[in-house]
Motif scaffolding. Sequence first.
Motif, mmCIF file in Angstrom:
data_model
loop_
_atom_site.group_PDB
_atom_site.id
_atom_site.type_symbol
_atom_site.label_atom_id
_atom_site.label_comp_id
_atom_site.label_asym_id
_atom_site.label_seq_id
_atom_site.Cartn_x
_atom_site.Cartn_y
_atom_site.Cartn_z
ATOM 1 N N LEU B 27 38.699 -54.509 85.422
ATOM 2 C CA LEU B 27 38.672 -56.008 85.914
ATOM 3 C C LEU B 27 38.956 -55.508 87.590
ATOM 4 C CD1 LEU B 27 38.137 -58.776 84.982
ATOM 5 C CD2 LEU B 27 40.365 -59.292 85.253
ATOM 6 N N VAL B 28 37.809 -56.176 88.091
ATOM 7 C CA VAL B 28 38.244 -56.146 89.752
ATOM 8 C C VAL B 28 38.333 -57.611 90.196
ATOM 9 C CG1 VAL B 28 37.092 -55.509 91.915
ATOM 10 C CG2 VAL B 28 36.597 -54.046 89.907
ATOM 11 N N GLY B 56 28.598 -44.447 82.371
ATOM 12 C CA GLY B 56 29.707 -44.731 81.315
ATOM 13 C C GLY B 56 29.728 -46.345 81.010
ATOM 14 N N VAL B 57 29.155 -46.975 82.182
ATOM 15 C CA VAL B 57 29.523 -48.394 82.108
ATOM 16 C C VAL B 57 28.583 -49.210 81.048
ATOM 17 C CG1 VAL B 57 29.015 -50.638 83.409
ATOM 18 C CG2 VAL B 57 30.404 -48.864 84.421
ATOM 19 N N GLU B 58 28.923 -49.798 80.207
ATOM 20 C CA GLU B 58 27.958 -50.425 79.049
ATOM 21 C C GLU B 58 27.661 -51.912 79.316
ATOM 22 O OE1 GLU B 58 29.959 -49.035 75.332
ATOM 23 O OE2 GLU B 58 29.186 -47.339 75.559
ATOM 24 N N GLU B 59 28.520 -52.606 80.175
ATOM 25 C CA GLU B 59 28.282 -53.887 80.239
ATOM 26 C C GLU B 59 29.042 -54.524 81.283
ATOM 27 O OE1 GLU B 59 29.409 -56.180 76.438
ATOM 28 O OE2 GLU B 59 28.463 -58.038 77.542
ATOM 29 N N THR B 60 28.685 -55.520 82.021
ATOM 30 C CA THR B 60 29.538 -56.095 83.075
ATOM 31 C C THR B 60 29.404 -57.736 83.091
ATOM 32 O OG1 THR B 60 27.570 -56.606 84.689
ATOM 33 C CG2 THR B 60 28.686 -54.559 84.919
ATOM 34 N N SER B 61 30.259 -58.562 83.499
ATOM 35 C CA SER B 61 30.226 -59.842 83.619
ATOM 36 C C SER B 61 31.125 -60.269 84.753
ATOM 37 C CB SER B 61 30.780 -60.303 82.138
ATOM 38 O OG SER B 61 32.214 -60.429 82.117
ATOM 39 N N VAL B 65 36.840 -65.519 89.579
ATOM 40 C CA VAL B 65 37.153 -64.682 90.722
ATOM 41 C C VAL B 65 37.389 -63.250 90.300
ATOM 42 C CG1 VAL B 65 38.731 -66.449 91.628
ATOM 43 C CG2 VAL B 65 39.695 -64.899 90.037
ATOM 44 N N SER B 66 36.579 -62.824 89.465
ATOM 45 C CA SER B 66 36.589 -61.110 88.807
ATOM 46 C C SER B 66 35.343 -60.745 88.373
ATOM 47 C CB SER B 66 37.600 -60.909 87.792
ATOM 48 O OG SER B 66 38.950 -61.404 88.075
ATOM 49 N N ALA B 67 35.111 -59.262 88.559
ATOM 50 C CA ALA B 67 34.010 -58.942 87.759
ATOM 51 C C ALA B 67 34.571 -57.930 86.912
ATOM 52 C CB ALA B 67 33.328 -57.953 88.977
ATOM 53 N N TYR B 68 34.010 -57.805 85.647
ATOM 54 C CA TYR B 68 34.498 -57.116 84.517
ATOM 55 C C TYR B 68 33.620 -55.986 84.210
ATOM 56 C CZ TYR B 68 35.227 -56.158 79.210
ATOM 57 O OH TYR B 68 35.525 -55.643 78.142
ATOM 58 N N VAL B 69 34.104 -54.847 83.766
ATOM 59 C CA VAL B 69 33.375 -53.780 83.401
ATOM 60 C C VAL B 69 33.795 -53.471 82.008
ATOM 61 C CG1 VAL B 69 32.541 -51.459 83.923
ATOM 62 C CG2 VAL B 69 32.908 -52.801 85.672
ATOM 63 N N ARG B 70 32.785 -52.998 80.983
ATOM 64 C CA ARG B 70 33.292 -52.418 79.934
ATOM 65 C C ARG B 70 32.499 -51.143 79.744
ATOM 66 N NH1 ARG B 70 30.906 -51.942 74.899
ATOM 67 N NH2 ARG B 70 29.304 -53.531 75.647
#
Lengths: 340, 253
Positions: B27-28, B56-61, B65-70
């Motif tokens: 999480l950024v 390797g990134v499979e999904e973002t959302s 106030v944050s950006a998420y990376v799975r």
Amino acid sequence: MSRALIVRRAGPGLTLQDRGRPGYMGFGLSPGGAADRLALAEGAALLGQDDGLAALEMAGMGGEFEAESDMRIALTGAPMRAAIDGTRVAWHASHALPAGARLTIGGAEAGSYGYLHVGGGFGGDVRLGSRSVHVASGLGQAVESGARLEIGEETAPAEVNRLLPVAPRFEGGTVRVVPSLQTDFFDADQIERFETTRFKRDARGSRMGVRLDFDGEGFHSDAGLSVLSEVVVPGDIQITGDGAPFVLLGECQTTGGYPRIASVLPCDLPTVVQATPGTALRFRFVTLEEAVEAERRAAAHRNGLRSALTPLVRDPHNIRDLLAYQLISGATAGRELEET
Amino acid sequence: MSDTGTERQEAASDWPKIRTVGVDGMLVSFGDRLSEPANRAALAFRAALDRAAPEGVEETSTSLVSAYVRFNPVHRDHAGLRADLDALVQERDWYEADLPQGRREWRIPTVFGTDLAPQLDEAAEAAGMTAEEAIASISETVVRVQTIGFAPGQPYLGELAPEWDIPRQKALTERIPEGALAVAIRQLVLFSVSTPTGWRHVGQTGFRLFRPEAETPFVLRPGDAVRFEPVSRERFEAMKDDPDGGARAKELT
């Protein structure tokens, strides 16, 4: 010609499930999919087919089914009493279900979610890339009595009577967790108490998550309940307003305001999913490195399931329609062990 | 504005911050409380992340106030992904970012109060207003979709006037209907599913936010502007068959 399994009597909470819908978190839709993901892989191994096919998830109990045509089935997840035309059949195994045969599946003897897989997988509408019912969002609906469940074409060698030795995951135990983004909202005493407390799975629970019960005072975070809503993922352990932990599962919300004390390793989540009300659970923190190593081993285990299959030994006296079965094994292409 | 200046200074010291989420996420975050620059930064950072598509990134959302990376940690180690995210964080001042392109402005007919939205009076009182003042205050504010989350297609909207910095209620409302407009902490939530909530139900719309059968299943997008226009109950009932509940959109950019 389409093939189908007829649902003569549906237990409560029958839903078609596959691996769910990853990729929609940004739209507020959690992945969902089979509550016990390992059971999906086990069924695929037993039938020698892809683990992306849909299976029937049975919450607590099964129902009564009739084969419209010859088919193969596999039974995985929470062991339930199962019989074909009145003769008890083994769980964690694959069986032939000839046209007209009746399959009855009763209540779970251990665990919460059982799975019925069919050779070719269940059909049904694909929405947003999956056949999974997402109960929490009203996406799709539960399978009801009288339903005719279409079945896909068989592409695998038609072998049956295979048994899969399964390590127990239906009686609770210790579940590994990692610290996550809000773990440091809880002080060292709270964390220590969290690791040493013996929790019990509460009766309250669903595909969204399960509440845990315990003796003693509730947990609380220094940040209180004023934290900004932040990303939530399956496995997160939320501390709700009453101080009780709530383990979030596949159909959880995608953002949330309650602080989260830890996050369960994906490979240990089936133990939480399968715990029945009253079952004891403990949590143990591991490092991120240990967690990645555990995930690596779990992936290797899933990939190796096919080579763990053994022939299902059956007493011929118990087989009523003996002549209907193919008794010579090895009548396949013989390549299924190499195929992954 | 001096407020924004303070937020920026605060942001410069500790933020953005990269943290892990469970075993397979990162999480950024651009702040620990909601602000306009942090929200814009999160939206812009995620868009840049999608364009950069680190291995390797499979999904973002995004959240507020944050950006998420799975990602798959078995195939890509945490250190490698963190380095990629860190490089992208350094690339520019994300707090200065513009809102996303392709935004629309929605006008959504809303019945305020009545038995359809029974907590208007209670919410107005908490904000120190009469019910009429509350309706005017909410319906005259153009709010923005700050993030989509919690349930499918469901927007968090803001920001309302400071008077609306009212807490969530202590006890949960057992069930709020689909299309309900609810308020707390200077934000609105327009509910996409029927669910329990701690937010106060002040308006009711006929807007379907999640349409699994449609080509565009999720209607609103982060950055979209929204105005909730007061309508009579009679007009609301007359628009019942329209999946948009009478709502209209126009392109902004």
